[in-house]
Design a protein around this motif. Structure first.
Motif, PDB file in Angstrom:
ATOM      1  N   LEU A  44       1.542 -21.377 -11.742  1.00 36.77           N
ATOM      2  CA  LEU A  44       2.289 -20.327 -11.055  1.00 36.77           C
ATOM      3  C   LEU A  44       2.256 -19.033 -11.869  1.00 36.77           C
ATOM      4  CD1 LEU A  44       5.365 -22.320  -9.707  1.00 36.77           C
ATOM      5  CD2 LEU A  44       3.407 -21.482  -8.420  1.00 36.77           C
ATOM      6  N   LEU A  45       2.037 -19.164 -13.172  1.00 40.48           N
ATOM      7  CA  LEU A  45       1.754 -17.987 -14.003  1.00 40.48           C
ATOM      8  C   LEU A  45       0.233 -17.889 -14.099  1.00 40.48           C
ATOM      9  CD1 LEU A  45       2.695 -15.650 -15.758  1.00 40.48           C
ATOM     10  CD2 LEU A  45       2.728 -17.227 -17.712  1.00 40.48           C
ATOM     11  N   PHE A  46      -0.351 -17.041 -13.233  1.00 35.59           N
ATOM     12  CA  PHE A  46      -1.800 -16.979 -13.105  1.00 35.59           C
ATOM     13  C   PHE A  46      -2.362 -16.178 -14.275  1.00 35.59           C
ATOM     14  CE2 PHE A  46      -5.912 -16.108 -11.330  1.00 35.59           C
ATOM     15  CZ  PHE A  46      -6.155 -17.212 -10.539  1.00 35.59           C
ATOM     16  N   LYS A  47      -3.340 -16.779 -14.997  1.00 36.29           N
ATOM     17  CA  LYS A  47      -3.928 -16.161 -16.186  1.00 36.29           C
ATOM     18  C   LYS A  47      -5.415 -15.893 -15.967  1.00 36.29           C
ATOM     19  CE  LYS A  47      -0.683 -18.566 -19.260  1.00 36.29           C
ATOM     20  NZ  LYS A  47      -0.563 -19.486 -20.425  1.00 36.29           N
ATOM     21  N   ALA A  48      -5.935 -14.937 -16.715  1.00 34.21           N
ATOM     22  CA  ALA A  48      -7.350 -14.579 -16.610  1.00 34.21           C
ATOM     23  C   ALA A  48      -8.220 -15.695 -17.175  1.00 34.21           C
ATOM     24  CB  ALA A  48      -7.616 -13.277 -17.359  1.00 34.21           C
ATOM     25  N   PRO A  49      -9.171 -16.222 -16.389  1.00 34.71           N
ATOM     26  CA  PRO A  49     -10.039 -17.297 -16.903  1.00 34.71           C
ATOM     27  C   PRO A  49     -11.097 -16.798 -17.885  1.00 34.71           C
ATOM     28  CG  PRO A  49     -10.672 -16.707 -14.666  1.00 34.71           C
ATOM     29  CD  PRO A  49      -9.446 -15.919 -14.977  1.00 34.71           C
ATOM     30  N   VAL A  50     -11.452 -15.505 -17.813  1.00 36.23           N
ATOM     31  CA  VAL A  50     -12.450 -14.913 -18.710  1.00 36.23           C
ATOM     32  C   VAL A  50     -12.021 -13.486 -19.025  1.00 36.23           C
ATOM     33  CG1 VAL A  50     -14.383 -16.313 -17.854  1.00 36.23           C
ATOM     34  CG2 VAL A  50     -13.851 -14.125 -16.765  1.00 36.23           C
ATOM     35  N   SER A  51     -12.685 -12.913 -20.008  1.00 29.59           N
ATOM     36  CA  SER A  51     -12.450 -11.504 -20.324  1.00 29.59           C
ATOM     37  C   SER A  51     -13.376 -10.640 -19.471  1.00 29.59           C
ATOM     38  CB  SER A  51     -12.722 -11.241 -21.809  1.00 29.59           C
ATOM     39  OG  SER A  51     -11.848 -11.994 -22.629  1.00 29.59           O
ATOM     40  N   GLY A  52     -12.837  -9.532 -18.966  1.00 31.02           N
ATOM     41  CA  GLY A  52     -13.644  -8.648 -18.142  1.00 31.02           C
ATOM     42  C   GLY A  52     -12.780  -7.614 -17.453  1.00 31.02           C
ATOM     43  N   TYR A  53     -13.411  -6.882 -16.511  1.00 28.61           N
ATOM     44  CA  TYR A  53     -12.711  -5.843 -15.768  1.00 28.61           C
ATOM     45  C   TYR A  53     -12.141  -6.429 -14.476  1.00 28.61           C
ATOM     46  CZ  TYR A  53     -14.741  -2.390 -18.900  1.00 28.61           C
ATOM     47  OH  TYR A  53     -15.080  -1.668 -20.006  1.00 28.61           O
ATOM     48  N   LEU A  54     -10.854  -6.195 -14.272  1.00 31.70           N
ATOM     49  CA  LEU A  54     -10.188  -6.665 -13.059  1.00 31.70           C
ATOM     50  C   LEU A  54     -10.513  -5.674 -11.944  1.00 31.70           C
ATOM     51  CD1 LEU A  54      -8.230  -8.864 -11.970  1.00 31.70           C
ATOM     52  CD2 LEU A  54      -6.365  -7.289 -12.514  1.00 31.70           C
ATOM     53  N   SER A  55     -11.644  -5.910 -11.262  1.00 35.79           N
ATOM     54  CA  SER A  55     -12.123  -4.947 -10.272  1.00 35.79           C
ATOM     55  C   SER A  55     -11.348  -5.011  -8.964  1.00 35.79           C
ATOM     56  CB  SER A  55     -13.612  -5.184  -9.995  1.00 35.79           C
ATOM     57  OG  SER A  55     -13.823  -6.507  -9.551  1.00 35.79           O
ATOM     58  N   GLU A  56     -10.713  -6.145  -8.682  1.00 33.14           N
ATOM     59  CA  GLU A  56      -9.900  -6.267  -7.468  1.00 33.14           C
ATOM     60  C   GLU A  56      -8.652  -7.069  -7.768  1.00 33.14           C
ATOM     61  OE1 GLU A  56     -11.823  -7.689  -3.979  1.00 33.14           O
ATOM     62  OE2 GLU A  56     -13.535  -6.317  -4.146  1.00 33.14           O
ATOM     63  N   LEU A  57      -7.525  -6.679  -7.166  1.00 29.70           N
ATOM     64  CA  LEU A  57      -6.270  -7.412  -7.294  1.00 29.70           C
ATOM     65  C   LEU A  57      -5.504  -7.220  -5.991  1.00 29.70           C
ATOM     66  CD1 LEU A  57      -4.563  -9.141  -9.201  1.00 29.70           C
ATOM     67  CD2 LEU A  57      -3.403  -7.056  -9.928  1.00 29.70           C
ATOM     68  N   ASN A  58      -5.608  -8.214  -5.121  1.00 37.16           N
ATOM     69  CA  ASN A  58      -5.075  -8.103  -3.763  1.00 37.16           C
ATOM     70  C   ASN A  58      -3.736  -8.817  -3.634  1.00 37.16           C
ATOM     71  OD1 ASN A  58      -7.543  -6.827  -3.059  1.00 37.16           O
ATOM     72  ND2 ASN A  58      -8.497  -8.822  -2.790  1.00 37.16           N
ATOM     73  N   VAL A  59      -2.724  -8.365  -4.345  1.00 37.07           N
ATOM     74  CA  VAL A  59      -1.397  -8.973  -4.267  1.00 37.07           C
ATOM     75  C   VAL A  59      -0.344  -7.871  -4.236  1.00 37.07           C
ATOM     76  CG1 VAL A  59      -2.064 -11.104  -5.431  1.00 37.07           C
ATOM     77  CG2 VAL A  59      -1.223  -9.191  -6.777  1.00 37.07           C
ATOM     78  N   GLU A  60       0.751  -8.158  -3.544  1.00 41.52           N
ATOM     79  CA  GLU A  60       1.919  -7.289  -3.529  1.00 41.52           C
ATOM     80  C   GLU A  60       3.149  -8.139  -3.778  1.00 41.52           C
ATOM     81  OE1 GLU A  60       1.790  -4.117  -3.429  1.00 41.52           O
ATOM     82  OE2 GLU A  60      -0.343  -3.888  -2.943  1.00 41.52           O
ATOM     83  N   ILE A  61       4.124  -7.603  -4.471  1.00 47.00           N
ATOM     84  CA  ILE A  61       5.351  -8.342  -4.807  1.00 47.00           C
ATOM     85  C   ILE A  61       6.060  -8.756  -3.520  1.00 47.00           C
ATOM     86  CG2 ILE A  61       7.607  -8.169  -5.909  1.00 47.00           C
ATOM     87  CD1 ILE A  61       6.365  -6.324  -7.964  1.00 47.00           C
ATOM     88  N   GLY A  62       6.437 -10.038  -3.443  1.00 45.24           N
ATOM     89  CA  GLY A  62       7.089 -10.588  -2.258  1.00 45.24           C
ATOM     90  C   GLY A  62       6.134 -11.200  -1.258  1.00 45.24           C
TER      91      GLY A  62
END
Length: 418
Positions: A234-252
């Motif tokens: 539930l605490l989502f962590k980065a599996p690798v190092s790199g650039y987070l080019s997309e993040l499709n989440v909104e609070i709630g």
């Protein structure tokens, strides 16, 4: 009395004239109609409205000037394995993230309750296993105690039997008393054998039962560990190092299991995606040389992948860029030259033009020596690059060809150039 009416010379000449005019108009209309349907054998064209190119001879460089788009060579998609409601967004799109860095925190009440239920099952199973082991240990001790008592009785009876046999021989003891002692001895000996057999059977059953209980406990503990891992996810962590080019989440926002949260691009690993006309599908193959024009200079690369599915008359190829290539950004467009490899020293060349879309390169309008006419002629074209067509047959060095569009007169056999 009726009077004969005679026609004048004008009246006599009018009828043939009318018939002649009618025939003339019918013939003219039929001619114009046939010319409209056949496109005509000849067509007048203003020379200022067309493009004329000469057939030349020179080196045909079989290379295409194209543009490719930079995309990441390796992309890691971020999909949730548990699902839940977005509780916290810990990073922003476009940031560089390290492996193991927290990105998103989700909440899932059902998953938490499931973990608590599994923990209770494991505890109950472990308690049952301990109780069973204690009962088995008690039963084992009781059997050993019974066996000791039986052996003690057998020892006493053997001693009494020996003493009684001596007394019977001397006539001091009745034979019935000796027979009773021997019967008791036989009973305890048989009981000893039965007890030993029962002990062996219980040991065998006990081993199987304990093994099953232990396996069941291990399985429950694994399930509990898996549930706890899901809870940790539930605490989502980065599996690798790199650039987070997309993040499709909104609070709630609620995310189902398997939903895509974003993607991470591996840095310094890029490739070019290039679209080509389907004309070149049979000429392109893997490891074909590509010259890439970068700010720091030209570098050589190779075609790494070909997607032969044609969409809207185009197909796609990929070119892996070396890690030494610098100052490259995702989405950037770069000029390249695709080296098809069919260069010729002395080839007949004709400049590319819009006529190809009308004739398919199978024919063209070639100017006569006087330059006032252009005759339709069958030709054969080979490969093409960004500037020229390679001429295979039908044209000679120095001849002039109309290379602009034939859209308005492509059915005419010859053109009158005004």
């Amino acid at each position: 009395m009726d009077k004969k009416i005679s026609r004048t010379w004008r009246q006599k000449a009018l009828r043939p004239s009318l018939f002649g005019l009618i025939i003339f108009f019918v013939v003219a209309a039929a001619y114009n109609f046939s010319q409209a349907n056949t496109g005509g054998r000849s067509h007048n064209v203003a020379i200022n409205n067309i493009t004329i190119s000469s057939v030349t001879q020179g080196e045909f460089v079989d290379a295409l000037s194209l543009r490719g788009q930079v995309v990441p060579k390796t992309t890691i998609y971020l999909d949730t394995t548990t699902g839940g409601q977005v509780e916290q967004r810990l990073v922003e799109q476009g940031e560089f993230v390290e492996k193991g860095q927290p990105l998103i925190r989700l909440s899932n009440t059902n998953l938490q309750l499931d973990v608590m239920g599994r923990e209770a099952q494991v505890t109950e199973q472990l308690n049952f296993l301990r109780n069973t082991q204690m009962n088995m240990a008690t039963s084992r001790l009781n059997l050993r105690r019974d066996l000791l008592e039986i052996e003690l009785q057998i020892s006493h009876l053997q001693r009494r039997s020996k003493q009684s046999s001596m007394l019977v021989d001397k006539g001091l003891l009745a034979k019935d008393r000796l027979a009773e002692i021997k019967d008791n001895l036989s009973y305890y000996q048989a009981r000893k054998a039965l007890t030993i057999e029962r002990q062996e059977q219980e040991n065998s059953i006990r081993k199987v039962q304990v093994k099953q209980l232990e396996e069941s406990a291990v399985m429950l503990e694994k399930n509990l560990l898996f549930a706890r891992e899901n809870l940790d996810n539930l605490l989502f962590k980065a599996p690798v190092s790199g650039y987070l080019s997309e993040l499709n989440v909104e609070i709630g926002e609620s995310k189902e299991r398997g939903a895509r949260l974003g993607q991470i691009d591996i840095p310094n690993e890029y490739k070019l995606v290039i679209l080509l006309d389907e004309f070149y599908l049979n000429q392109v193959h893997r490891d074909l040389a590509v010259m890439v024009a970068l700010e720091s200079g030209n570098i050589m690369a190779k075609v790494s992948k070909i997607d032969s599915r044609v969409k809207q008359s185009q197909f796609q190829i990929e070119v892996d860029l070396p890690t030494s290539a610098s100052n490259i950004k995702r989405g950037q467009n770069i000029d390249i030259k695709l080296m098809l490899g069919g260069n010729k020293e002395q080839a007949l060349l004709l400049k590319r033009g819009a006529f190809f879309s009308n004739s398919g390169g199978n024919w063209a309008y070639v100017l006569t020596a006087e330059g006032n006419k252009a005759i339709r002629r069958n030709i054969s074209l080979g490969k093409k690059n960004q500037d020229y067509f390679e001429i295979l047959s039908g044209l000679s060095l120095g001849e002039k060809v109309i290379t602009s569009s034939y859209g308005n007169f492509d059915k005419a056999q010859q053109l009158q150039l005004n």
